[in-house]
Motif scaffolding. Structure first.
Motif, PDB file in Angstrom:
ATOM      1  N   ASP A  13      69.077  74.563  67.347  1.00 33.95           N
ATOM      2  CA  ASP A  13      69.157  73.244  67.966  1.00 33.95           C
ATOM      3  C   ASP A  13      70.592  72.717  67.963  1.00 33.95           C
ATOM      4  O   ASP A  13      71.402  73.059  67.094  1.00 33.95           O
ATOM      5  N   LEU A  14      70.869  71.865  68.944  1.00 30.21           N
ATOM      6  CA  LEU A  14      72.170  71.197  69.029  1.00 30.21           C
ATOM      7  C   LEU A  14      71.936  69.762  69.477  1.00 30.21           C
ATOM      8  O   LEU A  14      71.262  69.519  70.482  1.00 30.21           O
ATOM      9  N   GLU A  15      72.490  68.814  68.738  1.00 31.79           N
ATOM     10  CA  GLU A  15      72.368  67.406  69.118  1.00 31.79           C
ATOM     11  C   GLU A  15      73.750  66.861  69.452  1.00 31.79           C
ATOM     12  O   GLU A  15      74.724  67.109  68.732  1.00 31.79           O
ATOM     13  N   GLN A  16      73.834  66.118  70.561  1.00 31.08           N
ATOM     14  CA  GLN A  16      75.102  65.548  71.010  1.00 31.08           C
ATOM     15  C   GLN A  16      75.006  64.030  71.089  1.00 31.08           C
ATOM     16  O   GLN A  16      74.009  63.492  71.584  1.00 31.08           O
ATOM     17  N   ASP A  17      76.063  63.362  70.652  1.00 34.47           N
ATOM     18  CA  ASP A  17      76.221  61.931  70.886  1.00 34.47           C
ATOM     19  C   ASP A  17      76.924  61.777  72.235  1.00 34.47           C
ATOM     20  O   ASP A  17      78.076  62.175  72.393  1.00 34.47           O
ATOM     21  N   VAL A  18      76.217  61.227  73.222  1.00 35.84           N
ATOM     22  CA  VAL A  18      76.780  61.089  74.572  1.00 35.84           C
ATOM     23  C   VAL A  18      76.915  59.616  74.958  1.00 35.84           C
ATOM     24  O   VAL A  18      77.007  59.282  76.138  1.00 35.84           O
ATOM     25  N   SER A  19      76.962  58.749  73.959  1.00 35.59           N
ATOM     26  CA  SER A  19      76.976  57.309  74.218  1.00 35.59           C
ATOM     27  C   SER A  19      78.222  56.856  74.970  1.00 35.59           C
ATOM     28  O   SER A  19      78.205  55.820  75.638  1.00 35.59           O
ATOM     29  N   GLN A  20      79.315  57.625  74.886  1.00 36.97           N
ATOM     30  CA  GLN A  20      80.552  57.258  75.580  1.00 36.97           C
ATOM     31  C   GLN A  20      80.793  58.100  76.835  1.00 36.97           C
ATOM     32  O   GLN A  20      81.852  57.994  77.453  1.00 36.97           O
ATOM     33  N   ARG A  21      79.835  58.913  77.225  1.00 34.01           N
ATOM     34  CA  ARG A  21      80.038  59.839  78.346  1.00 34.01           C
ATOM     35  C   ARG A  21      80.123  59.100  79.683  1.00 34.01           C
ATOM     36  O   ARG A  21      80.897  59.474  80.558  1.00 34.01           O
ATOM     37  N   ASP A  22      79.302  58.103  79.897  1.00 32.91           N
ATOM     38  CA  ASP A  22      79.280  57.317  81.141  1.00 32.91           C
ATOM     39  C   ASP A  22      79.119  58.210  82.370  1.00 32.91           C
ATOM     40  O   ASP A  22      79.762  58.012  83.396  1.00 32.91           O
ATOM     41  N   VAL A  77      64.660  76.075  76.707  1.00 32.72           N
ATOM     42  CA  VAL A  77      65.111  74.984  75.850  1.00 32.72           C
ATOM     43  C   VAL A  77      64.295  73.732  76.143  1.00 32.72           C
ATOM     44  O   VAL A  77      63.889  73.490  77.282  1.00 32.72           O
ATOM     45  N   SER A  78      64.036  72.952  75.099  1.00 35.13           N
ATOM     46  CA  SER A  78      63.474  71.612  75.249  1.00 35.13           C
ATOM     47  C   SER A  78      64.627  70.621  75.123  1.00 35.13           C
ATOM     48  O   SER A  78      65.432  70.719  74.187  1.00 35.13           O
ATOM     49  N   ILE A  79      64.715  69.697  76.072  1.00 38.43           N
ATOM     50  CA  ILE A  79      65.828  68.747  76.112  1.00 38.43           C
ATOM     51  C   ILE A  79      65.271  67.340  75.936  1.00 38.43           C
ATOM     52  O   ILE A  79      64.408  66.899  76.693  1.00 38.43           O
ATOM     53  N   GLU A  80      65.798  66.659  74.940  1.00 33.42           N
ATOM     54  CA  GLU A  80      65.284  65.339  74.571  1.00 33.42           C
ATOM     55  C   GLU A  80      66.408  64.312  74.652  1.00 33.42           C
ATOM     56  O   GLU A  80      67.526  64.565  74.192  1.00 33.42           O
ATOM     57  N   SER A  94      61.301  63.830  76.639  1.00 31.47           N
ATOM     58  CA  SER A  94      61.777  65.209  76.609  1.00 31.47           C
ATOM     59  C   SER A  94      61.138  66.006  77.738  1.00 31.47           C
ATOM     60  O   SER A  94      60.109  65.617  78.299  1.00 31.47           O
ATOM     61  N   ALA A  95      61.765  67.133  78.064  1.00 23.66           N
ATOM     62  CA  ALA A  95      61.230  68.073  79.045  1.00 23.66           C
ATOM     63  C   ALA A  95      61.803  69.444  78.723  1.00 23.66           C
ATOM     64  O   ALA A  95      62.870  69.556  78.111  1.00 23.66           O
ATOM     65  N   SER A  96      61.097  70.481  79.148  1.00 28.92           N
ATOM     66  CA  SER A  96      61.527  71.847  78.860  1.00 28.92           C
ATOM     67  C   SER A  96      61.905  72.571  80.141  1.00 28.92           C
ATOM     68  O   SER A  96      61.304  72.343  81.198  1.00 28.92           O
ATOM     69  N   ILE A  97      62.910  73.435  80.032  1.00 29.06           N
ATOM     70  CA  ILE A  97      63.291  74.295  81.149  1.00 29.06           C
ATOM     71  C   ILE A  97      63.502  75.710  80.631  1.00 29.06           C
ATOM     72  O   ILE A  97      63.804  75.923  79.455  1.00 29.06           O
ATOM     73  N   GLN A  98      63.325  76.671  81.533  1.00 29.48           N
ATOM     74  CA  GLN A  98      63.571  78.070  81.218  1.00 29.48           C
ATOM     75  C   GLN A  98      64.560  78.629  82.235  1.00 29.48           C
ATOM     76  O   GLN A  98      64.987  77.921  83.157  1.00 29.48           O
ATOM     77  N   LYS A  99      64.921  79.887  82.060  1.00 28.19           N
ATOM     78  CA  LYS A  99      65.894  80.518  82.943  1.00 28.19           C
ATOM     79  C   LYS A  99      65.527  80.286  84.404  1.00 28.19           C
ATOM     80  O   LYS A  99      64.398  80.528  84.822  1.00 28.19           O
ATOM     81  N   GLY A 100      66.500  79.768  85.169  1.00 25.80           N
ATOM     82  CA  GLY A 100      66.280  79.503  86.583  1.00 25.80           C
ATOM     83  C   GLY A 100      65.840  78.091  86.889  1.00 25.80           C
ATOM     84  O   GLY A 100      65.580  77.767  88.047  1.00 25.80           O
ATOM     85  N   GLU A 101      65.776  77.225  85.872  1.00 28.01           N
ATOM     86  CA  GLU A 101      65.386  75.837  86.093  1.00 28.01           C
ATOM     87  C   GLU A 101      66.534  74.896  85.746  1.00 28.01           C
ATOM     88  O   GLU A 101      67.458  75.258  85.010  1.00 28.01           O
ATOM     89  N   HIS A 113      69.367  65.965  72.645  1.00 28.40           N
ATOM     90  CA  HIS A 113      68.998  66.945  71.627  1.00 28.40           C
ATOM     91  C   HIS A 113      68.467  68.185  72.336  1.00 28.40           C
ATOM     92  O   HIS A 113      67.457  68.122  73.043  1.00 28.40           O
ATOM     93  N   LEU A 114      69.163  69.299  72.170  1.00 26.29           N
ATOM     94  CA  LEU A 114      68.756  70.576  72.747  1.00 26.29           C
ATOM     95  C   LEU A 114      68.013  71.358  71.668  1.00 26.29           C
ATOM     96  O   LEU A 114      68.590  71.680  70.622  1.00 26.29           O
ATOM     97  N   LYS A 115      66.738  71.655  71.913  1.00 28.48           N
ATOM     98  CA  LYS A 115      65.907  72.326  70.915  1.00 28.48           C
ATOM     99  C   LYS A 115      65.541  73.722  71.417  1.00 28.48           C
ATOM    100  O   LYS A 115      64.890  73.863  72.459  1.00 28.48           O
ATOM    101  N   THR A 116      65.965  74.740  70.672  1.00 28.55           N
ATOM    102  CA  THR A 116      65.732  76.110  71.121  1.00 28.55           C
ATOM    103  C   THR A 116      65.935  77.094  69.983  1.00 28.55           C
ATOM    104  O   THR A 116      66.549  76.760  68.953  1.00 28.55           O
ATOM    105  N   THR A 117      65.437  78.299  70.185  1.00 30.34           N
ATOM    106  CA  THR A 117      65.815  79.421  69.328  1.00 30.34           C
ATOM    107  C   THR A 117      66.699  80.394  70.091  1.00 30.34           C
ATOM    108  O   THR A 117      67.360  81.238  69.498  1.00 30.34           O
ATOM    109  N   ARG A 118      66.717  80.247  71.442  1.00 30.50           N
ATOM    110  CA  ARG A 118      67.609  81.069  72.258  1.00 30.50           C
ATOM    111  C   ARG A 118      67.681  80.492  73.669  1.00 30.50           C
ATOM    112  O   ARG A 118      66.672  80.411  74.368  1.00 30.50           O
TER     113      ARG A 118
END
Length: 322
Positions: free
Chosen positions: A261-270, A282-285, A290-297, A309-314
């Motif tokens: 998993d990888l979590e990012q603070d994007v509060s200043q991204r605008d 990956v599940s993206i929250e 949240s929603a999930s996507i796989q290769k090609g999505e 928050h990117l939730k995955t094992t690969r």
């Protein structure tokens, strides 16, 4: 209604040069053997993406922009582009060579077509043995030399060929002559524009048996005739980090290869954030769901998100922002 991570229904395009890799490699639901493009995220008039997940399913991208522009796009993006979505996201499958073409810069595109120019980048998803791209010239060329090569049918002798493999990445400036070669499947990130000047098409004919339209006269003043080796992108492929690929005035793209998993603070991204899944799943929250996507999505996260928050094992992802 909260702006949870949004998935959009792909807009599939048959092309003379298309094939079946969008189905065979990316699991797209296609029935045609000449499907060349999957428009993943588009606000091009006539081809506007529609949400396919959650409570907002059936709502078009343009409707969301019109009603919630700053929440979705970001204040700075709205200041630059108004209520126009500035990015077009595609997967492209070339079973045959695409036409040799180029795209005008912003100034020419505005003057001639009331459109943006078309700066773009390519990430190679899959490539047959010996597959290649055409990018630029193999030497500095004058306008006269170029025009003469069209008359004598020797343009191919002036072009630069790049053999490619999965993971290779290229940045295509406006004015640079280029073509996707047979056997290449790629992800394309570009300015929102559908303006293309086709200069050579291997003398092919369309479905009706007519030669395909060329734009040789319009291209003369749009081409960059200098030989430049600035198009292949070197980037870090380190696992579980964010590797910068492209940072240009029109979009920024990062490469993310995750085994956890990888979590990012994007509060200043605008800016909104787009994820193209180029491997795994990956599940993206965000703050709202949240929603999930796989290769090609592909998935869109709104600019009013404070965290992603990117939730995955690969998973392998292209992350695109403004």
């Amino acid at each position: 209604m909260n702006l949870y991570p949004l998935k959009f229904r792909p807009i599939l395009k048959e092309r003379l040069w298309g094939g079946t890799k969008l189905k065979d490699v990316l699991s797209k639901e296609i029935t045609s053997d000449i499907t060349g493009e999957s428009w993943e995220l588009s606000a091009v008039p006539g081809d506007v993406s529609v949400v396919m997940n959650g409570e907002l399913a059936g709502t078009s991208l343009q409707e969301l922009i019109n009603s919630r522009s700053e929440e979705l796009l970001g204040k700075s993006v709205v200041q630059r582009f108004g209520k126009e979505f500035p990015i077009l996201i595609k997967f492209i499958d070339a079973k045959q060579d695409l036409s040799i073409q180029l795209h005008p810069n912003n100034q020419l595109a505005k003057e001639r077509h009331n459109s943006l120019g078309k700066t773009e980048m390519w990430y190679i998803m899959d490539a047959d043995k010996d597959a290649n791209l055409i990018i630029g010239f193999n030497k500095d060329v004058t306008k006269e030399e170029y025009a003469n090569s069209l008359e004598k049918d020797t343009l191919l002798d002036l072009l630069n060929y790049e053999q490619v493999k999965e993971g290779d990445t290229f940045f295509i400036n406006t004015g640079k002559i280029h073509a996707i070669g047979a056997g290449v499947l790629l992800a394309e990130i570009q300015q929102t524009s559908d303006i293309t000047y086709r200069v050579f098409d291997f003398n092919r004919k369309d479905k009706a048996g007519n030669p395909r339209e060329l734009h040789t006269d319009m291209a003369l003043d749009a081409i960059d005739y200098d030989k430049k080796d600035d198009f292949k992108i070197a980037y870090s492929k380190a696992v579980n980090t964010i590797g910068q690929m492209v940072d240009c005035p029109y979009f920024k793209t990062n490469y993310i290869d995750l085994t956890k998993d990888l979590e990012q603070d994007v509060s200043q991204r605008d800016s909104f954030t787009i994820y193209m899944c180029i491997g795994g799943a990956v599940s993206i929250e965000n703050d709202f769901g949240s929603a999930s996507i796989q290769k090609g999505e592909t998935l869109l996260v709104s600019a009013n998100s404070n965290r992603i928050h990117l939730k995955t094992t690969r998973a392998k992802l292209l992350e695109v922002t403004i």
